[in-house]
Enzyme design. Structure first.
Site, PDB file in Angstrom:
ATOM      1  N   LYS A 132     -13.203  -3.218  -5.136  1.00 27.09           N
ATOM      2  CA  LYS A 132     -12.660  -2.940  -3.807  1.00 27.09           C
ATOM      3  C   LYS A 132     -12.225  -1.475  -3.724  1.00 27.09           C
ATOM      4  O   LYS A 132     -11.262  -1.058  -4.346  1.00 27.09           O
ATOM      5  CB  LYS A 132     -11.455  -3.820  -3.495  1.00 27.09           C
ATOM      6  CG  LYS A 132     -11.074  -3.709  -2.005  1.00 27.09           C
ATOM      7  CD  LYS A 132      -9.666  -4.122  -1.694  1.00 27.09           C
ATOM      8  CE  LYS A 132      -8.679  -3.003  -1.709  1.00 27.09           C
ATOM      9  NZ  LYS A 132      -8.893  -1.947  -0.712  1.00 27.09           N
ATOM     10  N   GLU A 176      -9.492   1.356   1.572  1.00 29.55           N
ATOM     11  CA  GLU A 176      -9.952   1.220   2.961  1.00 29.55           C
ATOM     12  C   GLU A 176     -10.169   2.591   3.609  1.00 29.55           C
ATOM     13  O   GLU A 176     -10.915   2.717   4.571  1.00 29.55           O
ATOM     14  CB  GLU A 176      -8.960   0.384   3.787  1.00 29.55           C
ATOM     15  CG  GLU A 176      -7.523   0.890   3.816  1.00 29.55           C
ATOM     16  CD  GLU A 176      -6.665   0.421   2.625  1.00 29.55           C
ATOM     17  OE1 GLU A 176      -7.228   0.090   1.564  1.00 29.55           O
ATOM     18  OE2 GLU A 176      -5.435   0.410   2.769  1.00 29.55           O
ATOM     19  N   GLY A 211      -3.627   3.072  -8.821  1.00 32.97           N
ATOM     20  CA  GLY A 211      -2.906   3.297  -7.568  1.00 32.97           C
ATOM     21  C   GLY A 211      -1.424   3.436  -7.812  1.00 32.97           C
ATOM     22  O   GLY A 211      -1.001   3.928  -8.862  1.00 32.97           O
ATOM     23  N   THR A 222       2.159  -1.233  -5.933  1.00 31.88           N
ATOM     24  CA  THR A 222       1.022  -2.148  -5.852  1.00 31.88           C
ATOM     25  C   THR A 222       0.632  -2.640  -7.243  1.00 31.88           C
ATOM     26  O   THR A 222       0.249  -3.801  -7.409  1.00 31.88           O
ATOM     27  CB  THR A 222      -0.152  -1.482  -5.120  1.00 31.88           C
ATOM     28  OG1 THR A 222       0.283  -1.075  -3.822  1.00 31.88           O
ATOM     29  CG2 THR A 222      -1.329  -2.416  -4.963  1.00 31.88           C
ATOM     30  N   GLY A 223       0.758  -1.786  -8.249  1.00 32.58           N
ATOM     31  CA  GLY A 223       0.443  -2.186  -9.624  1.00 32.58           C
ATOM     32  C   GLY A 223       1.255  -3.399 -10.053  1.00 32.58           C
ATOM     33  O   GLY A 223       0.747  -4.315 -10.719  1.00 32.58           O
ATOM     34  N   GLU A 280      -3.455   1.854 -13.978  1.00 34.51           N
ATOM     35  CA  GLU A 280      -3.250   3.312 -14.076  1.00 34.51           C
ATOM     36  C   GLU A 280      -2.475   3.720 -12.833  1.00 34.51           C
ATOM     37  O   GLU A 280      -2.989   3.663 -11.727  1.00 34.51           O
ATOM     38  CB  GLU A 280      -4.612   4.014 -14.172  1.00 34.51           C
ATOM     39  CG  GLU A 280      -4.487   5.377 -14.794  1.00 34.51           C
ATOM     40  CD  GLU A 280      -4.205   6.459 -13.788  1.00 34.51           C
ATOM     41  OE1 GLU A 280      -3.043   6.551 -13.345  1.00 34.51           O
ATOM     42  OE2 GLU A 280      -5.137   7.183 -13.437  1.00 34.51           O
ATOM     43  N   CYS A 302      -3.342  11.771 -10.113  1.00 37.56           N
ATOM     44  CA  CYS A 302      -2.330  11.007 -10.847  1.00 37.56           C
ATOM     45  C   CYS A 302      -1.699  11.833 -11.949  1.00 37.56           C
ATOM     46  O   CYS A 302      -0.523  11.698 -12.243  1.00 37.56           O
ATOM     47  CB  CYS A 302      -2.952   9.738 -11.416  1.00 37.56           C
ATOM     48  SG  CYS A 302      -4.446  10.049 -12.334  1.00 37.56           S
ATOM     49  N   GLU A 360       6.993  10.281  -7.365  1.00 33.65           N
ATOM     50  CA  GLU A 360       5.656  10.867  -7.227  1.00 33.65           C
ATOM     51  C   GLU A 360       5.416  11.180  -5.750  1.00 33.65           C
ATOM     52  O   GLU A 360       5.476  10.294  -4.902  1.00 33.65           O
ATOM     53  CB  GLU A 360       4.612   9.862  -7.722  1.00 33.65           C
ATOM     54  CG  GLU A 360       3.202  10.430  -7.714  1.00 33.65           C
ATOM     55  CD  GLU A 360       2.174   9.449  -8.271  1.00 33.65           C
ATOM     56  OE1 GLU A 360       2.123   8.296  -7.816  1.00 33.65           O
ATOM     57  OE2 GLU A 360       1.420   9.844  -9.182  1.00 33.65           O
TER      58      GLU A 360
HETATM   59  P1  NAI Z   1      -1.858   1.800  -3.160  1.00 30.79           P
HETATM   60  O1  NAI Z   1      -1.546   1.623  -4.599  1.00 30.79           O
HETATM   61  O2  NAI Z   1      -1.163   0.889  -2.211  1.00 30.79           O
HETATM   62  O3  NAI Z   1      -3.452   1.684  -2.934  1.00 30.79           O
HETATM   63  C1  NAI Z   1      -4.411   1.729  -3.965  1.00 30.79           C
HETATM   64  C2  NAI Z   1      -5.415   0.604  -3.807  1.00 30.79           C
HETATM   65  O4  NAI Z   1      -4.724  -0.645  -3.861  1.00 30.79           O
HETATM   66  C3  NAI Z   1      -6.160   0.602  -2.478  1.00 30.79           C
HETATM   67  O5  NAI Z   1      -7.490   0.169  -2.690  1.00 30.79           O
HETATM   68  C4  NAI Z   1      -5.406  -0.430  -1.665  1.00 30.79           C
HETATM   69  O6  NAI Z   1      -6.186  -1.023  -0.648  1.00 30.79           O
HETATM   70  C5  NAI Z   1      -5.042  -1.440  -2.729  1.00 30.79           C
HETATM   71  N1  NAI Z   1      -3.884  -2.285  -2.401  1.00 30.79           N
HETATM   72  C6  NAI Z   1      -2.807  -1.961  -1.654  1.00 30.79           C
HETATM   73  N2  NAI Z   1      -1.952  -3.006  -1.572  1.00 30.79           N
HETATM   74  C7  NAI Z   1      -2.504  -4.020  -2.283  1.00 30.79           C
HETATM   75  C8  NAI Z   1      -2.113  -5.359  -2.581  1.00 30.79           C
HETATM   76  N3  NAI Z   1      -0.975  -5.872  -2.122  1.00 30.79           N
HETATM   77  N4  NAI Z   1      -2.934  -6.112  -3.346  1.00 30.79           N
HETATM   78  C9  NAI Z   1      -4.083  -5.611  -3.836  1.00 30.79           C
HETATM   79  N5  NAI Z   1      -4.509  -4.360  -3.584  1.00 30.79           N
HETATM   80  C10 NAI Z   1      -3.735  -3.565  -2.823  1.00 30.79           C
HETATM   81  O7  NAI Z   1      -1.556   3.322  -2.802  1.00 30.79           O
HETATM   82  P2  NAI Z   1      -1.219   3.993  -1.379  1.00 30.79           P
HETATM   83  O8  NAI Z   1      -0.247   3.120  -0.650  1.00 30.79           O
HETATM   84  O9  NAI Z   1      -2.460   4.357  -0.713  1.00 30.79           O
HETATM   85  O10 NAI Z   1      -0.486   5.345  -1.847  1.00 30.79           O
HETATM   86  C11 NAI Z   1       0.906   5.365  -2.098  1.00 30.79           C
HETATM   87  C12 NAI Z   1       1.228   6.191  -3.317  1.00 30.79           C
HETATM   88  O11 NAI Z   1       0.620   5.622  -4.461  1.00 30.79           O
HETATM   89  C13 NAI Z   1       0.728   7.631  -3.323  1.00 30.79           C
HETATM   90  O12 NAI Z   1       1.566   8.487  -2.598  1.00 30.79           O
HETATM   91  C14 NAI Z   1       0.759   7.926  -4.796  1.00 30.79           C
HETATM   92  O13 NAI Z   1       2.072   8.230  -5.198  1.00 30.79           O
HETATM   93  C15 NAI Z   1       0.357   6.619  -5.435  1.00 30.79           C
HETATM   94  N6  NAI Z   1      -1.092   6.618  -5.776  1.00 30.79           N
HETATM   95  C16 NAI Z   1      -1.443   6.849  -7.072  1.00 30.79           C
HETATM   96  C17 NAI Z   1      -2.781   6.936  -7.415  1.00 30.79           C
HETATM   97  C18 NAI Z   1      -3.208   7.202  -8.819  1.00 30.79           C
HETATM   98  O14 NAI Z   1      -4.245   7.795  -9.018  1.00 30.79           O
HETATM   99  N7  NAI Z   1      -2.502   6.724  -9.804  1.00 30.79           N
HETATM  100  C19 NAI Z   1      -3.834   6.812  -6.420  1.00 30.79           C
HETATM  101  C20 NAI Z   1      -3.366   6.501  -5.080  1.00 30.79           C
HETATM  102  C21 NAI Z   1      -2.027   6.433  -4.799  1.00 30.79           C
HETATM  103 MG    MG Z   2       0.262   0.998  -0.480  1.00 33.46          MG
END
Ligand code: NAI
Ligand code: MG
Length: 500
Positions: free
Chosen positions: A184, A187, A237, A241-242, A259, A293, A394
């Site tokens: 996935k 979006e 992510g 969410t992790g 990660e 990250c 972050e």
């Molecule tokens: P997110 O962690 O919510 O999104 C990452 C992925 O998880 C996307 O594909 C999203 O659709 C999916 N996701 C979101 N909620 C979910 C759920 N309940 N169950 C399963 N999958 C889910 O990240 P977001 O909200 O876009 O960004 C917020 C912060 O996260 C950023 O400001 C940054 O600090 C951090 N982040 C860290 C990343 C990294 O490379 N470690 C990458 C993206 C965001």
């Molecule tokens: Mg989110």
């Protein structure tokens, strides 16, 4: 900034669909993707729901349990992955443009990502056929070998900062090991991932081996993490969410790798050439507009050179050419989305309220073409305190916080004063000190006198709340395998444990 931009050559006005059981299908609703460079609609993509996630999981399950993939030889899987890598290279320019239009990153960065993704597939294609497992000398008469086998169906949820590269990091080792996948993408950024599976499809991948479901996290991602038909979930992510993913994975105790980013320190001692250190600091934080990250988001500077460092870094940060990624002159692009843009602007306000000193940036970038895009100028905060939110959390944007230290012990304390532990760096000419500091830093990826070099050959992942497990290198392949011991009795005679 150039006033007129060369029109991108890549075609975005086309169907962008889900890929389930070897077929490209609609998802029932559509989403408008926004070009972060101008805030305008870039194109429409199909989007699915839990129903599509379920269909994809079933297809992956069937492909694993009954399909030819698991029975394929390592050499066959390697051949397919090598073929895919060549296709990525052939389409590199198109893919890079697509990544830039979708994510905002400068073309030079997108090109680098495409080359890196191709190399990642090559690395795992090669690794698939290398010696695997070992034998153990056990009391006779058994010949015992330890082998690795695919885990099964792997759910893979990836973010928006490196869509193509994250897809490669997840798919390449999973496929090399013989698993099947339900991926996935974010979006916000599904385009290069869809192109990637189109290329995989052209390579002759059997149906169901890779499935791509577009949609929202809670609607499509969560059912994948919860499904008892899925054997492993890999996620990149946010920490928030992790933790949701790890919890969801408890349904069937599926294997989990996470990660989750960081707040990584770059420690600079006064004996190191200050201009070179400043140059690295810019690279550490402003690459991909700080949406990395492993970004060096805390620059930890020795007091003796602190003021000069801040002045020099601010002068150079102000010169960074901010603009649309598609403009070849651009050095730093916009943030990926309006929500990320607002989030970062909010953090800048928080920093000001907390009393940190804004040295540069902090504003929306101005200019004719920049008004509607999600641009933020390279930002530096000095005079920070350890417990400030901008120091602990972050930000994931072009915002550096400077921290000051007076001796090595304090440098290490500051570096480790974080819930995260993904990356870290030290700059000094004193090799003994470099060694001491790097050993003391609690992080999974470290550099001495450098930043951001990332190798497909080396394990990627973090200590503390930066996640679970490692991707890339041999560790990345291990994370997509189960371990089995095979005991072969070469002299089967009755044990006669029980009397006849
Ligand atoms: P997110 O962690 O919510 O999104 C990452 C992925 O998880 C996307 O594909 C999203 O659709 C999916 N996701 C979101 N909620 C979910 C759920 N309940 N169950 C399963 N999958 C889910 O990240 P977001 O909200 O876009 O960004 C917020 C912060 O996260 C950023 O400001 C940054 O600090 C951090 N982040 C860290 C990343 C990294 O490379 N470690 C990458 C993206 C965001
Ligand atoms: Mg989110």
């Amino acid at each position: 900034m150039a006033m007129t931009l060369a029109a991108p050559k890549v075609k975005v006005d086309r169907a962008w669909q889900l890929y389930i059981d070897g077929k490209f299908v609609d998802g029932g609703s559509t989403r408008e993707l926004i070009n972060p460079a101008d805030g305008k609609v870039l194109c429409k993509v199909q989007e699915g729901t839990a129903k599509h996630a379920e269909a994809a999981i079933k297809a992956a399950r069937k492909a694993f349990d009954e399909g030819p993939w698991r029975k394929s030889t390592a050499a066959e899987r390697a051949a397919l992955l090598f073929k895919l890598a060549d296709k990525i290279d052939e389409h590199a320019e198109e893919l890079a443009e697509l990544e830039t239009l979708n994510c905002g990153k400068p073309l030079r960065e997108a090109r680098f990502d495409m080359a890196d993704a191709a190399q990642c597939f090559r690395y795992y294609a090669g690794l698939a056929t290398k010696p695997n497992g070992f034998t153990v000398e056990v009391p006779a008469p058994s010949v015992t070998s330890i082998v690795r086998e695919p885990i099964g169906v792997c759910g893979q949820i990836i973010p928006w900062n490196f869509p193509m590269l994250m897809a490669a990091w997840k798919l390449a080792p999973a496929l090399a090991a013989g698993n099947t996948c339900v991926l996935k993408p974010s979006e916000f950024t599904p385009l290069t991932v869809i192109r990637l599976v189109e290329l995989l499809d052209e390579c002759g991948l059997p149906p169901g081996v890779v499935n791509v479901v577009l949609g929202l996290g809670p609607e499509v991602g969560l059912p994948i993490a919860e499904s008892t038909l899925v054997d492993k979930i890999a996620f990149t992510g946010s920490v928030k969410t992790g933790k949701v993913i790890a919890q969801a994975a408890l349904t069937n105790l599926k294997k989990v790798t996470l990660e989750l980013g960081g707040k990584s320190p770059m420690v600079v001692f006064s004996d190191f050439d200050i201009d070179t250190a400043v140059d690295y600091a810019l690279f550490a934080i402003y690459c991909n507009a700080g949406q990395v990250c492993s970004a060096g988001s805390r620059i930890v500077v020795e007091d003796k050179i602190h003021d000069e460092f801040v002045k020099k870094m601010s002068e150079r940060a102000k010169k960074i050419k901010v603009g649309p990624g598609i403009d070849p002159e651009t050095e730093m692009g916009p943030l990926v989305s309006e929500s990320q843009y607002k989030r970062v602007l909010e953090y800048i306000e928080v920093g000001k309220k907390e009393g940190a000193k804004l040295q540069c940036g902090g504003t929306k970038s101005e200019g004719k073409e920049l008004n509607e895009g999600f641009y933020i100028n390279p930002t530096i905060f000095s005079d920070t305190k350890r417990d400030m939110r901008i120091v602990q959390e972050e930000i994931f944007g072009p915002v550096a916080v400077i921290q000051k230290f007076s001796d090595e012990k304090e440098a290490v304390d500051i570096a480790n004063d974080s819930a995260y532990g993904l990356a870290g760096a030290v700059f000094t000419n004193d090799i003994t000190r470099a060694n001491r500091v790097i050993k003391a830093i609690r992080a999974g990826i470290t550099w001495v006198n450098g930043y951001h070099n990332t190798y497909n050959e080396c394990p990627w992942g973090g200590y503390k709340q930066s996640g679970w497990g490692r991707e890339l290198g041999t560790f990345g392949l291990d994370a997509y395998t189960e371990v089995k011991q095979v005991n072969i009795n070469l002299e089967p005679v009755a044990v006669e444990w029980f009397q006849k």
